[in-house]
Design a protein around this motif. Structure first.
Motif, PDB file in Angstrom:
ATOM      1  N   VAL A 177       1.008  -1.258   0.069  1.00 32.74           N
ATOM      2  CA  VAL A 177      -0.078   0.192   0.340  1.00 32.74           C
ATOM      3  C   VAL A 177       0.758   1.038  -0.187  1.00 32.74           C
ATOM      4  O   VAL A 177       0.223   2.030  -0.453  1.00 32.74           O
ATOM      5  N   GLY A 178       2.036   0.896   0.980  1.00 34.88           N
ATOM      6  CA  GLY A 178       2.849   3.011   1.095  1.00 34.88           C
ATOM      7  C   GLY A 178       3.496   2.333  -0.472  1.00 34.88           C
ATOM      8  O   GLY A 178       3.747   3.976  -1.073  1.00 34.88           O
ATOM      9  N   SER A 179       3.911   1.563  -1.602  1.00 31.54           N
ATOM     10  CA  SER A 179       4.800   2.163  -2.156  1.00 31.54           C
ATOM     11  C   SER A 179       3.934   2.332  -3.232  1.00 31.54           C
ATOM     12  O   SER A 179       4.255   3.303  -4.294  1.00 31.54           O
ATOM     13  N   VAL A 180       2.523   1.650  -3.245  1.00 36.04           N
ATOM     14  CA  VAL A 180       2.000   2.295  -4.362  1.00 36.04           C
ATOM     15  C   VAL A 180       1.614   3.630  -4.184  1.00 36.04           C
ATOM     16  O   VAL A 180       1.915   4.808  -4.931  1.00 36.04           O
ATOM     17  N   ALA A 181       1.261   4.437  -2.580  1.00 43.08           N
ATOM     18  CA  ALA A 181       1.429   5.283  -2.704  1.00 43.08           C
ATOM     19  C   ALA A 181       2.124   6.189  -2.814  1.00 43.08           C
ATOM     20  O   ALA A 181       1.751   7.740  -3.764  1.00 43.08           O
ATOM     21  N   THR A 182       3.476   6.288  -2.803  1.00 44.49           N
ATOM     22  CA  THR A 182       4.860   6.779  -3.342  1.00 44.49           C
ATOM     23  C   THR A 182       4.737   7.112  -4.078  1.00 44.49           C
ATOM     24  O   THR A 182       5.262   8.196  -5.317  1.00 44.49           O
ATOM     25  N   THR A 183       4.161   5.395  -5.282  1.00 44.23           N
ATOM     26  CA  THR A 183       4.112   5.976  -6.702  1.00 44.23           C
ATOM     27  C   THR A 183       3.551   6.802  -7.508  1.00 44.23           C
ATOM     28  O   THR A 183       3.553   7.617  -8.027  1.00 44.23           O
ATOM     29  N   ILE A 184       2.126   6.665  -6.547  1.00 40.99           N
ATOM     30  CA  ILE A 184       0.990   8.041  -7.335  1.00 40.99           C
ATOM     31  C   ILE A 184       1.914   9.187  -6.602  1.00 40.99           C
ATOM     32  O   ILE A 184       1.508  10.261  -7.679  1.00 40.99           O
ATOM     33  N   TYR A 185       2.232   9.615  -6.076  1.00 42.21           N
ATOM     34  CA  TYR A 185       2.780  10.790  -5.336  1.00 42.21           C
ATOM     35  C   TYR A 185       4.197  11.150  -6.565  1.00 42.21           C
ATOM     36  O   TYR A 185       4.511  11.981  -7.308  1.00 42.21           O
ATOM     37  N   PHE A 186       4.761  10.190  -6.620  1.00 37.15           N
ATOM     38  CA  PHE A 186       5.829  10.135  -7.878  1.00 37.15           C
ATOM     39  C   PHE A 186       4.837  10.635  -8.882  1.00 37.15           C
ATOM     40  O   PHE A 186       6.077  11.572 -10.200  1.00 37.15           O
ATOM     41  N   ILE A 187       4.297  10.383  -9.595  1.00 41.86           N
ATOM     42  CA  ILE A 187       3.062  10.705 -10.331  1.00 41.86           C
ATOM     43  C   ILE A 187       3.056  11.961 -10.453  1.00 41.86           C
ATOM     44  O   ILE A 187       2.787  12.786 -11.428  1.00 41.86           O
ATOM     45  N   ALA A 188       2.604  12.549  -9.846  1.00 40.01           N
ATOM     46  CA  ALA A 188       1.948  13.877  -9.111  1.00 40.01           C
ATOM     47  C   ALA A 188       3.822  14.739  -9.612  1.00 40.01           C
ATOM     48  O   ALA A 188       3.614  15.941 -10.409  1.00 40.01           O
ATOM     49  N   VAL A 189       4.107  14.579  -9.250  1.00 39.96           N
ATOM     50  CA  VAL A 189       5.750  14.964  -9.544  1.00 39.96           C
ATOM     51  C   VAL A 189       6.104  15.184 -10.287  1.00 39.96           C
ATOM     52  O   VAL A 189       6.125  16.156 -11.148  1.00 39.96           O
TER      53      VAL A 189
END
Lengths: 531, 267
Positions: A177-189
């Motif tokens: 779950v946490g890696s999905v969240a950080t990946t989504i944040y990366f896409i946001a960046v």
């Protein structure tokens, strides 16, 4: 040399030093096989960091009303990465350092029967560095990196008790779950950089106002779409890290599975770091800047809705738990809901309430988890039915637990009562959202019932098994508990002074986009002047 | 198929669709972009600008310059991410002082056929050599610490696959602790390099070349006739050790047979 600041440098040194120590600890553990040496080393580093953050905090509140900027590698923004330290950040930084230090002292005895504590302390140092970096940074990509540092250490720490299958299972779940969240944040960046052409937070804020720092020039893509996608995805990712319902599902598994001092840090401060990053984006950088499309306003209302949902879910589910740590973990979801409700108001009174609640809840929740840890350490069980009556033989732990429980439930004059009162007031003043005060009151009552259930089991109820061998927890565990408990009382009684002198200036600094941007602009002047 | 899976599938599809539409509408800049972004242009023009050294990184390789100079602290912490991930792995696989490799009697028969073994014997030093060259040239040509470290670890991975992990531990005499030490040495080197400007009396962590607005002296651009791009060469070298040893450590850990691991856990 005014543009890159010595005091801000002391803030930048904290995560750097923690990581340096984490790098060195495995080597030290190979050379010296005694756990006391590893503990002394970790303790020294954490003490230095605590002292540094105290200096930064003191300086920010007494000598500097403007954010201070620190540029890594002497590169002014937007070329390099900067840390921007304002009063709010220095406050949270102090909180992080204080809590990690307390948890570490608590760990010395708590982890005494565990093997491999060198890895535990290494991960703890990395954890601290990640959290500090998230709070201090002024760069959206650096925030991603620091989120990763924080999360990776958290996964490792949750899985640390690998002989219990719950811990490993919870860690795997949490890691996915946490890696999905950080990946989504990366896409946001990617969207932010794609449309704005910069990674500096102050530069983003400037570009939204048709201005810019040197070098990066005007926006490249459609900043309306870019910032909408960026904010929405970052909001989602950070709300997942902060465990605001409906993104809370991972927390009740992950937080109790970790060793208790780590649960205290995960619940006490890590979720707040994500909320703080959210505050930075929604209140400092993007506040009221896209007039044509009210994405920030929409997200604020979403945050309030999610906050209300969190409080209701957290408080009701607390009541049915039988596992002491799981119960306390649901309390985190409840309180993160309050904080989200305050942030969602997007005004000073809401933010003050949230910021104060962050501090109060961090201390109270850390106290509860560590007290639960003391019970578990002594009895070896997490089940409330097996803990019946042990509280009578552990008076200090139980007293500390009671203070923490009453504080979190909002009993006057303890700490969370004051922050809940502020939230209550903020909602009463907020016009049509005023009916939500019912939620605050009602969920507080549930919380009180939930926390007192634990107290009833460990103290009031007749023991169901022989507890004559149960003794008070070791001094090194009781002292941190008593310190946190007295903080709960002090923060409650001295609340008016603390709010006026610490919380309100902190909240004002978070809302002050102009000064935040100015710090970066002054540093960027160097580029224009060519040195 | 469960309802949960359907929900997850549809949510992912919607997310991807929204992202795709946002990209088409110019959310990441207009595609295709006719010009390089100004910030990227700045890095490209300045990373080895011999005529205006105010903003230079002394490295002809722009990516390395960005990684270890312009945005150096990101790489420092990314190294920490990798480090912490490996440490989490080590913590999960921690085995208290129990010797792995009890089934030593059948060691001769372990591994793949003689052809594969011979090929691996030849390839092994070659892979190590190539990886070292990528690391040593990281500041001049594409490559760098992480890439070369991964390549070095591949050499050990092929050895594990062809010969079994006991080959590395007993024939090459390289244990888990050796790799841990190697890795720590690399990491500490990185941290000390980053701290060097502070030790020289300024506050600029990770500064490479001197700036007009900073009193910190430069890292020497070259070591004799060897161009080092200031600190970047050393960073790459340390990262090479770190990543190579880190990955190998993980490979060694995950190649502990499950049965053996269970046996040790039960002890």
């Amino acid at each position: 040399m005014t543009w890159t600041n010595y005091i801000a440098g002391l803030a930048a040194l904290q995560p750097f030093l923690a990581i340096f120590a984490a790098f060195a600890l495995p080597l030290i553990s190979l050379l010296a096989k005694r756990r006391q040496i590893w503990e002394c080393f970790t303790l020294t580093i954490l003490l230095i960091n605590f002292a540094l953050s105290l200096i930064v905090f003191y300086y920010m509140y007494n000598f500097s009303c403007k954010p201070l900027l620190y540029a890594f590698g002497s590169w002014p923004p937007p070329i390099g990465i900067v840390y921007t330290i304002d009063r709010g950040a220095s406050l949270i930084g102090l909180l992080i350092n204080g809590l990690v230090l307390t948890a570490m002292i608590f760990s010395i005895r708590y982890m005494e029967h565990e093997g491999g504590t060198q890895w535990y302390y290494t991960l703890m140092l990395g954890f601290e560095a990640g959290m500090l970096g998230c709070v201090y940074t002024g760069d959206i990509f650096n925030l991603f990196v620091m989120l990763e540092v924080m999360s990776i250490s958290a996964y490792g720490l949750v899985a640390f008790r690998r002989e219990t299958h719950e811990a490993v299972e919870a860690a795997i779940k949490y890691a996915i779950v946490g890696s999905v969240a950080t990946t989504i944040y990366f896409i946001a960046v990617i969207f932010a950089y794609g449309s704005f052409g910069t990674l500096n937070m102050a530069d983003l804020a400037l570009k939204l106002k048709d201005s810019t720092l040197p070098i990066t020039g005007p926006p490249i893509g459609d900043i309306l779409i870019g910032s909408t996608v960026f904010l929405t995805l970052a909001f989602w990712a950070l709300s997942l890290k902060a465990a605001i319902a409906p993104n809370h599902f991972w927390l009740p598994d992950a937080h109790p599975a970790a060793p208790s001092p780590i649960s205290a840090l995960l619940s006490g401060i890590m979720v707040k770091v994500a909320i703080f990053a959210l505050m930075r984006y929604m209140l400092t950088i993007f506040k009221g800047t896209i007039p044509t499309f009210p994405v920030v306003e929409l997200l604020n209302y979403t945050l309030i809705t999610m906050g209300v949902l969190s409080t209701i879910l957290g408080s009701t589910l607390m009541l049915v738990q039988r596992d002491i740590k799981r119960l306390i973990a649901y309390g985190t979801i409840l309180n993160i809901g309050y904080i989200a409700m305050g942030v969602g108001l997007a005004n000073l009174s809401g933010l003050v309430a949230s910021l104060f609640h962050i501090v109060n809840h961090a201390i109270g929740k850390a106290l509860l988890f560590m007290a639960a840890g003391a019970y578990i350490h002594v009895t070896g069980s997490r089940d409330l039915d097996e803990l019946t009556g042990v509280g009578r033989r552990m008076p200090f732990t139980t007293a500390a637990y009671l203070v923490g429980a009453l504080a979190l439930a909002g009993a006057p004059p303890l700490s969370c009562f004051m922050s809940k009162l502020l939230l209550f007031k903020a909602y009463l003043e907020s016009g049509w959202l005023a009916p939500l005060v019912v939620v605050i009151v009602l969920t507080s009552v549930f919380a009180l019932m939930g926390y007192l259930k634990v107290f009833y089991h460990v103290y009031a109820k007749q023991p169901t098994r022989d507890i004559s061998s149960v003794k008070e927890a070791p001094t090194l565990m009781v002292v941190p508990l008593l310190v946190l408990a007295s903080l709960c009382i002090v923060l409650g009684i001295a609340a008016p002074i603390i709010v006026d002198n610490v919380i309100v200036p902190g909240a004002l600094s978070l809302l002050n986009t102009q000064d935040y941007v100015l710090a970066a602009q002054e540093a960027a002047k160097l580029i224009m002047e060519g040195g | 198929m469960k309802t949960k899976d359907v929900v997850i599938g549809i949510t992912t599809a919607i997310l991807l669709l929204v992202i795709a539409i946002a990209i088409i509408l110019g959310g990441t800049g207009w595609t295709p972009l006719t010009e390089i972004r100004l910030l990227a242009k700045f890095y490209l023009e300045n990373c080895f600008n011999l005529f205006d050294k105010n903003y230079w990184a002394a490295s002809p390789e722009a990516v390395s310059a960005m990684l270890w100079d312009y945005r150096g602290i990101d790489t420092y912490y990314e190294t920490a991410v990798f480090f912490l991930a490996v440490i989490s792995g080590v913590a999960l696989f921690r085995i208290a002082e129990v010797k792995v490799g009890a089934i030593s009697s059948m060691r001769r028969e372990l591994g793949l056929s003689i052809i594969v073994k011979t090929v691996t014997r030849i390839a092994f030093p070659l892979i190590i050599t190539v990886s070292a060259s990528v690391a040593l040239h990281g500041h001049l040509t594409p490559g760098g610490g992480f890439q070369s470290g991964s390549m070095m670890a591949v050499a050990f991975l092929t050895a594990i696959a062809a010969f079994s992990r006991y080959f590395i531990e007993e024939n090459l005499k390289l244990t888990k602790d050796n790799f841990l030490t190697l890795r720590s040495v690399g990491l500490i080197t990185i941290a000390i390099l980053a701290l060097a400007p502070i030790l020289a009396g300024s506050i600029a962590l990770m500064q490479n070349q001197a700036k007009p607005w900073s009193s910190t002296p430069s890292f020497p651009e070259a070591l004799g006739i060897l161009w080092t791009a200031g600190s970047i060469f050393y960073y790459n070298l340390a990262e090479f050790l770190t990543v190579g040893a880190g990955f190998t450590l993980l490979f060694l850990l995950i190649s502990i047979p499950e049965e053996e691991f269970r046996r040790i856990l039960r002890l």
